[in-house]
Design an enzyme around this catalytic site. Structure first.
Site, short mmCIF file in Angstrom:
data_model
loop_
_atom_site.label_atom_id
_atom_site.label_comp_id
_atom_site.label_asym_id
_atom_site.label_seq_id
_atom_site.Cartn_x
_atom_site.Cartn_y
_atom_site.Cartn_z
NE ARG A 75 52.31 -28.66 -26.76
CZ ARG A 75 53.27 -28.19 -26.19
NH1 ARG A 75 54.57 -28.11 -26.80
NH2 ARG A 75 53.58 -28.09 -24.93
CB THR A 129 60.97 -25.46 -22.91
OG1 THR A 129 60.50 -26.40 -22.17
CG2 THR A 129 62.33 -25.51 -23.13
NE ARG A 175 57.34 -32.20 -24.34
CZ ARG A 175 56.14 -32.04 -24.79
NH1 ARG A 175 55.70 -33.15 -25.33
NH2 ARG A 175 55.74 -30.77 -24.99
O1 F6P Z 1 57.31 -28.64 -22.87
C1 F6P Z 1 56.49 -27.86 -21.72
C2 F6P Z 1 55.52 -28.94 -21.14
O2 F6P Z 1 54.81 -28.28 -20.16
C3 F6P Z 1 56.08 -30.27 -20.55
O3 F6P Z 1 56.69 -30.24 -19.40
C4 F6P Z 1 54.84 -31.12 -20.80
O4 F6P Z 1 54.70 -32.44 -20.78
C5 F6P Z 1 54.15 -30.40 -21.82
O5 F6P Z 1 54.59 -29.31 -22.02
C6 F6P Z 1 52.61 -30.40 -21.61
O6 F6P Z 1 51.91 -29.80 -22.94
P1 F6P Z 1 50.51 -29.30 -23.20
O7 F6P Z 1 50.34 -28.08 -22.37
O8 F6P Z 1 50.33 -29.26 -24.58
O9 F6P Z 1 49.56 -30.12 -22.53
#
Ligand code: F6P
Length: 326
Positions: A75, A129, A175
């Protein structure tokens, strides 16, 4: 429009099972159509820092079955700044990349949309996703695998829930979307799903308790979508402890295990079809569109639509859950 010779491909945002199958399909379809392929590592970050390798057909051998993404993902904060995007564009020019295929979710496709509005770069997106929250496609790559993983986990939790006659509150990802919670609940025979889409309309916990959902059963399972709007499993459990203290409730947060694992047949097929379609789209002169799957047909969805955040869950599934939990 300048002729496309070299296509860059990257995976971005949260990884999703099937991203590798998509990368394989993009690489091989591109080579089949006479393009060169350059793989960009670590998402937009690698585009800024020039982590780019030419891919041949062998680079994507034996990956169709692998979860995660062999390209790594990130990200990337820098890409949200004009300076970051300028640097990414300069790297693209230096690498002679004429078009991009971006595999990712909402944030990644929003980044692609912004980039395409500033620079003359054809971009095609693939919905990668587990959340299934992109508008214009019935399914996103990774969603089916995550749903199956949730079902597998809940089946196991059910054994202990039944033995102890407990209420289990299980948090799933998504999310701000309730697709995984709602369909996960149907698939695993849960009593209810608490989802963000209706959290401001009804008190879902109160409704569930008032429906007398435990009158015919001693154990129960409720899936809760992670979200500040639902309060997540911890928020719901806290309410149960204070408002319904006679209930013996336990919490399980499934977390990132939902993102791992070998993709299901459905995700591999979806990723392969979409990967091939991305190359067709570029050959047809399409740009700034996401490949979607609507009623089992490939469609092109403008980025502006894909990321508009109002994809609806099928509310009739809530009624089915109610009926099936009598
Ligand atoms: O968008 C995919 C996802 O797994 C969501 O379901 C979740 O909120 C988020 O990413 C978690 O992100 P990270 O792995 O950056 O904590």
């Amino acid at each position: 429009m300048a002729k496309i010779k070299t296509i860059g491909v990257l995976t971005s945002g949260g990884d999703a099972p099937g991203m590798n199958a998509a990368l394989r399909a993009i690489t091989r379809s591109a080579i089949y159509s006479g393009f060169n392929v350059k793989a960009i590592y670590r998402g937009y970050r690698g585009l800024i820092t020039n982590e780019i390798v030419e891919f041949k057909t062998q680079n994507v051998s034996n990956i169709v079955q692998q979860g995660g993404t062999i390209l790594k993902t990130a990200r990337c904060k820098e890409f949200t700044t004009p300076e970051g995007r300028q640097q990414a564009y300069e790297v693209m020019r230096k690498q002679e990349i004429d078009a991009l295929v971006v595999i990712g979710g909402d944030g990644s496709l929003s980044g692609a949309r912004q980039f395409a509005s500033e620079f003359d770069v054809p971009i095609v997106g693939l919905p990668g996703t587990i959340d299934n929250d992109l508008y214009g496609t019935d399914h996103t790559i990774g969603y089916d695998t995550a749903l199956n993983t949730i079902m597998w986990c809940v089946d196991r939790i059910r054994d202990t829930a039944t033995s102890h006659e407990r209420l289990f509150i299980i948090e799933v990802m998504g999310r701000n979307a309730g697709f995984l919670a709602l369909n996960g609940a149907i698939a695993s025979g849960a009593e209810a799903a608490i989802i963000p889409e209706i959290s401001t309309e009804v008190d879902q916990l109160k409704e569930l308790i008032q429906s007398g959902f435990r009158k015919s059963k001693n154990s129960s399972i409720v899936l809760v979508a992670e979200s500040p709007v639902t309060g997540g499993a911890m928020g719901i459990a806290e309410r149960v402890r204070t408002e319904y203290p006679d209930m013996d409730a336990r919490v399980t947060i499934l977390g990132h295990l939902q993102r791992g694992g070998s993709p299901t047949a459905q995700d591999r097929i979806l990723a392969s079809r979409m990967g091939a379609a991305a190359i067709d789209a570029l050959l047809e002169g399409q740009r700034n569109v996401m490949i979607g799957d609507s009623n089992d047909e490939i469609v092109y969805v403008p980025f502006s639509k894909a990321v508009r955040k109002d994809k609806q869950v099928d509310r009739s599934l809530l009624e089915i859950l109610r009926r099936l939990s009598v």
